[in-house]
Design a protein around this motif. Structure first.
Motif, PDB file in Angstrom:
ATOM      1  N   VAL A  37      74.323  65.185 -83.850  1.00 21.98           N
ATOM      2  CA  VAL A  37      73.650  63.975 -84.690  1.00 21.98           C
ATOM      3  C   VAL A  37      74.829  63.337 -85.007  1.00 21.98           C
ATOM      4  O   VAL A  37      75.789  63.291 -85.680  1.00 21.98           O
ATOM      5  CB  VAL A  37      72.960  64.815 -85.817  1.00 21.98           C
ATOM      6  N   ALA A  38      74.463  61.948 -84.870  1.00 21.27           N
ATOM      7  CA  ALA A  38      75.373  60.786 -85.318  1.00 21.27           C
ATOM      8  C   ALA A  38      74.923  60.385 -86.742  1.00 21.27           C
ATOM      9  O   ALA A  38      73.745  59.882 -86.855  1.00 21.27           O
ATOM     10  CB  ALA A  38      75.373  59.626 -84.302  1.00 21.27           C
ATOM     11  N   THR A  39      75.726  60.259 -87.637  1.00 24.49           N
ATOM     12  CA  THR A  39      75.571  59.551 -88.902  1.00 24.49           C
ATOM     13  C   THR A  39      75.731  58.115 -88.781  1.00 24.49           C
ATOM     14  O   THR A  39      76.712  57.447 -88.517  1.00 24.49           O
ATOM     15  CB  THR A  39      76.428  60.223 -90.018  1.00 24.49           C
ATOM     16  N   GLY A 404      71.066  43.486 -77.635  1.00 24.59           N
ATOM     17  CA  GLY A 404      69.841  44.107 -78.350  1.00 24.59           C
ATOM     18  C   GLY A 404      70.406  44.988 -79.535  1.00 24.59           C
ATOM     19  O   GLY A 404      71.500  44.744 -79.914  1.00 24.59           O
ATOM     20  N   VAL A 405      69.466  45.694 -79.925  1.00 27.66           N
ATOM     21  CA  VAL A 405      69.982  46.471 -81.137  1.00 27.66           C
ATOM     22  C   VAL A 405      69.395  47.967 -80.925  1.00 27.66           C
ATOM     23  O   VAL A 405      68.488  48.174 -80.057  1.00 27.66           O
ATOM     24  CB  VAL A 405      69.266  45.938 -82.333  1.00 27.66           C
ATOM     25  N   LYS A 412      65.749  59.298 -83.609  1.00 24.52           N
ATOM     26  CA  LYS A 412      66.464  59.184 -82.310  1.00 24.52           C
ATOM     27  C   LYS A 412      66.907  57.524 -82.174  1.00 24.52           C
ATOM     28  O   LYS A 412      65.989  56.890 -82.641  1.00 24.52           O
ATOM     29  CB  LYS A 412      65.845  59.724 -80.896  1.00 24.52           C
ATOM     30  N   ALA A 413      67.839  57.108 -81.524  1.00 25.03           N
ATOM     31  CA  ALA A 413      68.379  55.770 -81.355  1.00 25.03           C
ATOM     32  C   ALA A 413      67.623  55.256 -80.245  1.00 25.03           C
ATOM     33  O   ALA A 413      67.624  56.037 -79.031  1.00 25.03           O
ATOM     34  CB  ALA A 413      69.712  55.720 -81.372  1.00 25.03           C
ATOM     35  N   GLY A 454      68.701  57.497 -76.938  1.00 28.30           N
ATOM     36  CA  GLY A 454      67.947  58.653 -77.179  1.00 28.30           C
ATOM     37  C   GLY A 454      68.723  59.734 -77.889  1.00 28.30           C
ATOM     38  O   GLY A 454      68.573  61.116 -78.010  1.00 28.30           O
ATOM     39  N   SER A 455      70.094  59.119 -78.379  1.00 26.06           N
ATOM     40  CA  SER A 455      70.697  59.862 -79.132  1.00 26.06           C
ATOM     41  C   SER A 455      70.145  60.425 -80.490  1.00 26.06           C
ATOM     42  O   SER A 455      69.586  59.567 -81.106  1.00 26.06           O
ATOM     43  CB  SER A 455      72.120  59.436 -79.415  1.00 26.06           C
TER      44      SER A 455
END
Length: 470
Positions: A37-39, A404-405, A412-413, A454-455
């Motif tokens: 999980v990315a903070t 993009g962003v 999820k990203a 999707g992360s």
């Protein structure tokens, strides 16, 4: 009884062992899932008024100023102003020694007067010669008629041969007198023309020496303020020759129109237009903003390191370049001085109530990277795949890049391509690709560089640590 207690103790010990193993498995699973999980920090797509601003630094200059330089060699005999004086157009500013030039003017004035007197005498002589010519012409006409009549009378035998010869001689004498009178007129005309040329020559010489004399006197070409006075009374000044600049006596500035002359980076000059509004700040007058408009845009690039225009260079340069932009200040203070350091913020575009996001949310991905991420299994933070060779080369094709962003969808990203508009100080306009209220990932920069679509992400909008900001 002892056997039953032993069995009970074994059951309890076995159950406790099973629970410990289960707890260990759950802890390891939670720890491993947390590592995937990315903070991130986030912001919102929201509507606001947006302005694109180009900032450039330079110095204050009057719109009109002139360096009054020495036009002659000589000593300053009178210096009638001092630095900071207000002067009027035509006011005497300085005087150089002019003994020789005054003598030359006086001598040539006398020569001109003599030449004009000679011209008057030549004109009178010409008129006399023209009168003599008229008289000679009349005598010629009268004697010619007498001789013509004498020819008829002589044929009829009405006059004698001596009378006939006398009239013929009188006509010949009149003809010679006419020729002589014509020659005197031509001579008088030549003398008159020569006298006129002498007058013209002396007038030209007098004009030359009068100009030399005038160059020893310096007057104000317009109303203004003496902003620089590098000389003193009694000093000797020289005029410039070839590549050697001459002495500068003073600088006169018209302070009624003040400008901020700034240097705009070559990457921003394409957005600057005449008439655009600007906010001008002056280092010597802090916490005060002056307003102005762009009044002039330079066409020649200036090399930043040398300050020399590229048009004056013989070889091409890859150094950073600037362009001169002049901003006319609308409300300058009365005590403003030329040369003060200034900064101009030029508003190149403005939009009202537009959808915008923080600039740091923008990311760039290649089409190959996006296709690779879509094909791979999502769920973790991975380093972005290496860009294809054709995109990493110096002349890469920008059409292969997608701007993009990352937005958050179900924790999820997700990467969304954007069409952007004008860029403000901290935000950028979104034309297409987002809707108001979308939550976009703004940082950290390290995460955005390696984040994949999707992360899994976790939002933490508290102040980031220093290592996360890099």
């Amino acid at each position: 009884m002892a056997a039953e207690n032993m069995k009970t103790w074994k059951k309890i010990a076995f159950g406790a062992g099973v629970l410990a193993v289960l707890a260990l498995i759950v802890g390891v699973s939670i720890h491993q899932s947390g590592k995937n999980v990315a903070t991130v920090q986030t912001g919102r797509a929201q509507r606001q008024d947006l302005s694109s601003v180009v900032s450039a630094s330079g110095e204050i200059r009057p719109k009109t100023y002139v360096n009054i330089g020495a036009n002659a060699f000589g000593k300053i005999t009178h210096l009638l102003v001092k630095e900071g004086d207000h002067v009027r157009k035509g006011q005497l500013l300085a005087q150089l020694e002019n003994v020789q030039s005054s003598a030359d003017v006086n001598a040539n004035q006398a020569s001109l007067q003599a030449a004009e007197t000679d011209a008057l005498a030549a004109d009178a002589a010409l008129k006399t010669a023209q009168a003599d010519l008229l008289r000679a012409q009349a005598d010629y006409d009268r004697n010619k008629q007498d001789w013509s009549r004498a020819q008829s009378l002589y044929k009829d035998g009405l006059i004698s041969k001596s009378d006939f010869d006398s009239r013929e001689n009188a006509w010949a004498t009149a003809d010679a007198g006419l020729t002589q009178a014509q020659a005197r007129v031509a001579q008088a005309k030549a003398q008159k023309d020569s006298a006129d040329k002498h007058v013209t020559q002396n007038r030209a010489t007098l004009t030359r020496f009068a100009d030399v004399l005038e160059k020893a006197t310096y007057t104000a070409p317009y109303d203004g303020i003496i902003t620089n006075l590098p000389v003193r009374e009694g000093e000797t000044v020289v005029m410039g020759i070839q590549n050697s600049p001459g002495s500068t006596l003073m600088t006169l500035a018209d302070m009624s129109v003040i400008t901020a002359e700034v240097k705009v980076d070559e990457t921003d000059i394409v957005n600057v237009r005449l008439g655009q509004p600007a906010e001008v700040t002056i280092d010597a007058i802090p916490k005060k903003i002056f307003h102005g408009t762009v009044s002039e845009i330079g066409d020649n690039a200036i090399v930043r390191s040398t300050g020399v225009a590229t048009s004056q260079q013989t070889t091409a340069s890859e150094e950073a370049k600037d362009f001169k932009v002049v901003v006319t200040v609308n409300d300058p203070p009365p005590d403003l001085r030329p040369g003060l350091s200034t900064t101009a913020k030029i508003t190149t575009a403005a939009r009202g109530n537009v959808l915008s996001i923080p600039i740091q949310a923008l990311s760039v991905r290649s089409k190959a990277q996006l296709a690779q991420e879509k094909a791979s299994a999502p769920g973790s933070v991975h380093a972005a795949g290496p860009a294809p060779k054709e995109t990493t080369a110096k002349g890469k094709d920008q059409k292969d890049e997608v701007q993009g962003v990352f937005v958050i969808r179900n924790k999820k990203a997700e990467f969304l391509p954007l069409t952007t508009g004008i860029t403000g100080t901290t935000d950028i306009e979104v034309i297409d690709g987002l809707k108001e209220g979308d939550e976009v990932i703004t940082g950290s920069y390290k995460i955005l560089r390696t984040l994949r679509s999707g992360s899994s992400v976790k939002v933490d909008n508290s102040i980031p640590k220093k290592e996360d900001e890099t």
